[in-house]
Design a protein around this motif. Structure first.
Motif, PDB file in Angstrom:
ATOM      1  N   MET A   1       0.851  -1.169   0.000  1.00 19.74           N
ATOM      2  CA  MET A   1       0.000   0.000   0.000  1.00 19.74           C
ATOM      3  C   MET A   1       0.903   1.240   0.000  1.00 19.74           C
ATOM      4  SD  MET A   1      -3.179   1.177   2.462  1.00 19.74           S
ATOM      5  CE  MET A   1      -3.635  -0.460   2.849  1.00 19.74           C
ATOM      6  N   ALA A   2       0.533   2.219  -0.778  1.00 20.07           N
ATOM      7  CA  ALA A   2       1.325   3.438  -0.878  1.00 20.07           C
ATOM      8  C   ALA A   2       1.211   4.246   0.411  1.00 20.07           C
ATOM      9  CB  ALA A   2       0.843   4.273  -2.069  1.00 20.07           C
ATOM     10  N   PRO A   3       2.247   5.031   0.739  1.00 18.47           N
ATOM     11  CA  PRO A   3       2.181   5.837   1.963  1.00 18.47           C
ATOM     12  C   PRO A   3       1.025   6.829   1.953  1.00 18.47           C
ATOM     13  CG  PRO A   3       4.431   5.784   1.127  1.00 18.47           C
ATOM     14  CD  PRO A   3       3.567   5.112   0.124  1.00 18.47           C
ATOM     15  N   ALA A   4       0.733   7.409   0.794  1.00 21.31           N
ATOM     16  CA  ALA A   4      -0.373   8.377   0.744  1.00 21.31           C
ATOM     17  C   ALA A   4      -1.698   7.698   1.035  1.00 21.31           C
ATOM     18  CB  ALA A   4      -0.421   9.062  -0.615  1.00 21.31           C
ATOM     19  N   ALA A   5      -1.850   6.465   0.529  1.00 26.01           N
ATOM     20  CA  ALA A   5      -3.099   5.744   0.766  1.00 26.01           C
ATOM     21  C   ALA A   5      -3.194   5.288   2.220  1.00 26.01           C
ATOM     22  CB  ALA A   5      -3.199   4.546  -0.179  1.00 26.01           C
ATOM     23  N   ALA A   6      -2.047   4.941   2.821  1.00 28.83           N
ATOM     24  CA  ALA A   6      -2.065   4.481   4.203  1.00 28.83           C
ATOM     25  C   ALA A   6      -2.394   5.610   5.167  1.00 28.83           C
ATOM     26  CB  ALA A   6      -0.710   3.874   4.559  1.00 28.83           C
ATOM     27  N   SER A   7      -1.970   6.845   4.812  1.00 32.51           N
ATOM     28  CA  SER A   7      -2.228   7.952   5.720  1.00 32.51           C
ATOM     29  C   SER A   7      -3.595   8.582   5.509  1.00 32.51           C
ATOM     30  CB  SER A   7      -1.142   9.023   5.556  1.00 32.51           C
ATOM     31  OG  SER A   7      -1.217   9.587   4.259  1.00 32.51           O
ATOM     32  N   GLY A   8      -4.326   8.124   4.509  1.00 33.35           N
ATOM     33  CA  GLY A   8      -5.668   8.637   4.282  1.00 33.35           C
ATOM     34  C   GLY A   8      -5.714   9.760   3.263  1.00 33.35           C
ATOM     35  N   GLY A   9      -4.577  10.351   2.915  1.00 43.75           N
ATOM     36  CA  GLY A   9      -4.541  11.422   1.927  1.00 43.75           C
ATOM     37  C   GLY A   9      -4.323  10.849   0.538  1.00 43.75           C
ATOM     38  N   SER A  10      -4.599  11.646  -0.468  1.00 41.39           N
ATOM     39  CA  SER A  10      -4.344  11.208  -1.829  1.00 41.39           C
ATOM     40  C   SER A  10      -3.906  12.399  -2.642  1.00 41.39           C
ATOM     41  CB  SER A  10      -5.593  10.568  -2.436  1.00 41.39           C
ATOM     42  OG  SER A  10      -6.616  11.526  -2.544  1.00 41.39           O
ATOM     43  N   THR A  11      -3.200  12.114  -3.707  1.00 43.55           N
ATOM     44  CA  THR A  11      -2.762  13.191  -4.570  1.00 43.55           C
ATOM     45  C   THR A  11      -3.625  13.221  -5.810  1.00 43.55           C
ATOM     46  OG1 THR A  11      -1.152  11.762  -5.646  1.00 43.55           O
ATOM     47  CG2 THR A  11      -0.388  13.034  -3.751  1.00 43.55           C
ATOM     48  N   LEU A  12      -3.800  14.399  -6.352  1.00 43.55           N
ATOM     49  CA  LEU A  12      -4.584  14.576  -7.560  1.00 43.55           C
ATOM     50  C   LEU A  12      -3.647  14.783  -8.731  1.00 43.55           C
ATOM     51  CD1 LEU A  12      -7.298  16.995  -6.166  1.00 43.55           C
ATOM     52  CD2 LEU A  12      -7.544  14.573  -6.648  1.00 43.55           C
ATOM     53  N   PRO A  13      -4.006  14.289  -9.912  1.00 49.60           N
ATOM     54  CA  PRO A  13      -3.127  14.465 -11.067  1.00 49.60           C
ATOM     55  C   PRO A  13      -3.142  15.915 -11.534  1.00 49.60           C
ATOM     56  CG  PRO A  13      -5.170  13.454 -11.746  1.00 49.60           C
ATOM     57  CD  PRO A  13      -5.204  13.535 -10.249  1.00 49.60           C
ATOM     58  N   SER A  14      -2.070  16.313 -12.189  1.00 46.60           N
ATOM     59  CA  SER A  14      -2.029  17.646 -12.785  1.00 46.60           C
ATOM     60  C   SER A  14      -1.347  17.527 -14.137  1.00 46.60           C
ATOM     61  CB  SER A  14      -1.288  18.633 -11.885  1.00 46.60           C
ATOM     62  OG  SER A  14       0.048  18.219 -11.701  1.00 46.60           O
ATOM     63  N   GLY A  15      -1.476  18.558 -14.946  1.00 42.60           N
ATOM     64  CA  GLY A  15      -0.932  18.519 -16.294  1.00 42.60           C
ATOM     65  C   GLY A  15      -1.738  17.569 -17.154  1.00 42.60           C
ATOM     66  N   PHE A  16      -1.087  17.004 -18.150  1.00 45.63           N
ATOM     67  CA  PHE A  16      -1.807  16.111 -19.054  1.00 45.63           C
ATOM     68  C   PHE A  16      -1.969  14.701 -18.493  1.00 45.63           C
ATOM     69  CE2 PHE A  16      -0.568  19.493 -21.953  1.00 45.63           C
ATOM     70  CZ  PHE A  16      -1.803  19.761 -22.507  1.00 45.63           C
ATOM     71  N   SER A  17      -1.438  14.451 -17.289  1.00 47.43           N
ATOM     72  CA  SER A  17      -1.695  13.162 -16.642  1.00 47.43           C
ATOM     73  C   SER A  17      -3.148  13.061 -16.195  1.00 47.43           C
ATOM     74  CB  SER A  17      -0.757  12.954 -15.455  1.00 47.43           C
ATOM     75  OG  SER A  17      -0.993  13.934 -14.474  1.00 47.43           O
ATOM     76  N   VAL A  18      -3.883  14.172 -16.257  1.00 52.75           N
ATOM     77  CA  VAL A  18      -5.317  14.160 -15.958  1.00 52.75           C
ATOM     78  C   VAL A  18      -6.035  13.223 -16.922  1.00 52.75           C
ATOM     79  CG1 VAL A  18      -7.404  15.576 -16.009  1.00 52.75           C
ATOM     80  CG2 VAL A  18      -5.338  16.457 -14.958  1.00 52.75           C
ATOM     81  N   PHE A  19      -5.543  13.160 -18.154  1.00 51.54           N
ATOM     82  CA  PHE A  19      -6.200  12.332 -19.171  1.00 51.54           C
ATOM     83  C   PHE A  19      -5.838  10.855 -19.067  1.00 51.54           C
ATOM     84  CE2 PHE A  19      -5.935  16.570 -21.137  1.00 51.54           C
ATOM     85  CZ  PHE A  19      -7.294  16.803 -21.242  1.00 51.54           C
ATOM     86  N   SER A  20      -4.987  10.491 -18.106  1.00 51.01           N
ATOM     87  CA  SER A  20      -4.599   9.093 -17.983  1.00 51.01           C
ATOM     88  C   SER A  20      -5.154   8.414 -16.739  1.00 51.01           C
ATOM     89  CB  SER A  20      -3.066   8.984 -17.981  1.00 51.01           C
ATOM     90  OG  SER A  20      -2.541   9.627 -16.840  1.00 51.01           O
ATOM     91  N   THR A  21      -5.907   9.135 -15.915  1.00 52.31           N
ATOM     92  CA  THR A  21      -6.504   8.532 -14.731  1.00 52.31           C
ATOM     93  C   THR A  21      -7.992   8.328 -14.955  1.00 52.31           C
ATOM     94  OG1 THR A  21      -6.856  10.697 -13.735  1.00 52.31           O
ATOM     95  CG2 THR A  21      -4.806   9.569 -13.191  1.00 52.31           C
ATOM     96  N   PHE A  22      -8.535   7.280 -14.350  1.00 56.16           N
ATOM     97  CA  PHE A  22      -9.918   6.907 -14.685  1.00 56.16           C
ATOM     98  C   PHE A  22     -10.969   7.969 -14.406  1.00 56.16           C
ATOM     99  CE2 PHE A  22     -13.977   5.289 -13.097  1.00 56.16           C
ATOM    100  CZ  PHE A  22     -14.544   5.007 -14.320  1.00 56.16           C
ATOM    101  N   PRO A  23     -11.118   8.459 -13.191  1.00 58.21           N
ATOM    102  CA  PRO A  23     -12.245   9.376 -13.013  1.00 58.21           C
ATOM    103  C   PRO A  23     -12.078  10.655 -13.822  1.00 58.21           C
ATOM    104  CG  PRO A  23     -11.239   8.850 -10.894  1.00 58.21           C
ATOM    105  CD  PRO A  23     -10.417   8.215 -11.946  1.00 58.21           C
ATOM    106  N   ASP A  24     -10.827  11.109 -13.978  1.00 58.69           N
ATOM    107  CA  ASP A  24     -10.599  12.354 -14.689  1.00 58.69           C
ATOM    108  C   ASP A  24     -10.704  12.176 -16.200  1.00 58.69           C
ATOM    109  OD1 ASP A  24     -10.141  13.592 -12.239  1.00 58.69           O
ATOM    110  OD2 ASP A  24      -8.078  12.876 -12.243  1.00 58.69           O
ATOM    111  N   LEU A  25     -10.534  10.971 -16.670  1.00 60.01           N
ATOM    112  CA  LEU A  25     -10.692  10.692 -18.101  1.00 60.01           C
ATOM    113  C   LEU A  25     -12.134  10.921 -18.546  1.00 60.01           C
ATOM    114  CD1 LEU A  25      -9.242   9.653 -20.619  1.00 60.01           C
ATOM    115  CD2 LEU A  25      -9.883   7.349 -19.940  1.00 60.01           C
ATOM    116  N   LEU A  26     -13.058  10.883 -17.605  1.00 63.26           N
ATOM    117  CA  LEU A  26     -14.468  11.115 -17.929  1.00 63.26           C
ATOM    118  C   LEU A  26     -14.731  12.542 -18.395  1.00 63.26           C
ATOM    119  CD1 LEU A  26     -16.142   9.117 -15.051  1.00 63.26           C
ATOM    120  CD2 LEU A  26     -15.843   8.428 -17.412  1.00 63.26           C
ATOM    121  N   PHE A  27     -13.778  13.469 -18.164  1.00 61.72           N
ATOM    122  CA  PHE A  27     -13.931  14.829 -18.684  1.00 61.72           C
ATOM    123  C   PHE A  27     -14.141  14.811 -20.194  1.00 61.72           C
ATOM    124  CE2 PHE A  27     -11.405  16.545 -14.939  1.00 61.72           C
ATOM    125  CZ  PHE A  27     -12.483  17.231 -14.399  1.00 61.72           C
ATOM    126  N   VAL A  28     -13.417  13.940 -20.887  1.00 58.85           N
ATOM    127  CA  VAL A  28     -13.524  13.871 -22.347  1.00 58.85           C
ATOM    128  C   VAL A  28     -14.941  13.493 -22.747  1.00 58.85           C
ATOM    129  CG1 VAL A  28     -12.678  12.688 -24.409  1.00 58.85           C
ATOM    130  CG2 VAL A  28     -11.085  13.284 -22.572  1.00 58.85           C
TER     131      VAL A  28
END
Length: 111
Positions: A1-28
Motif C-alpha cells: 500500500m502506498a504511503p499516501a493511501a495508508a495515511s488517508g490522503g491522496s494526490t490529484l493528477p495535474s498537467g496532461f496526466s489528468v487524461f490518464s486517470t480513470f475518473p478524470d478521463l471522464l472529462f472527455v
C-alpha cells in the motif's frame, strides 16, 4: 500500500496526466456528450420554450463547470492534495438544492 493511501490522503493528477486517470478521463466524455446535448436541445422544437431554456441553462452550466475543473486540474491549481472542506461544503450545497426543489414541488402541488 502506498504511503499516501495508508495515511488517508491522496494526490490529484495535474498537467496532461489528468487524461490518464480513470475518473478524470471522464472529462472527455462529458465534453462530447455535453456538446451533443447542446446540439439536440437547440435544434428541437418544444411547445413550451421555457423548458428548453432551462435544459439549455443546466447544460451550459455543467459544461462551464467541467471546463473550469479540467483547466484547474491541468494547471495544477489544487496543489496536488484533496480539499475535504470543499467536498463537505459541496455536499451541503447539493443537499440544500435538493431540499429547495422538493419543497417547491410540494408547494406547487398543493396550490
Amino acid at each position: 500500500m502506498a504511503p499516501a493511501a495508508a495515511s488517508g490522503g491522496s494526490t490529484l493528477p495535474s498537467g496532461f496526466s489528468v487524461f490518464s486517470t480513470f475518473p478524470d478521463l471522464l472529462f472527455v466524455f462529458e465534453f462530447v456528450f455535453g456538446g451533443l446535448v447542446w446540439i439536440l436541445v437547440a435544434s428541437s422544437q418544444v411547445p413550451i420554450p421555457l423548458v428548453q431554456g432551462w435544459v439549455m441553462f443546466v447544460s451550459v452550466f455543467c459544461f462551464v463547470a467541467t471546463t473550469t475543473l479540467l483547466i484547474l486540474y491541468i494547471i495544477g491549481a489544487h496543489g496536488g492534495e484533496t480539499s475535504w472542506v470543499t467536498l463537505v461544503f459541496s455536499y451541503v450545497a447539493t443537499l440544500l438544492y435538493v431540499f429547495h426543489a422538493v419543497f417547491s414541488l410540494i408547494r406547487w402541488k398543493s396550490s
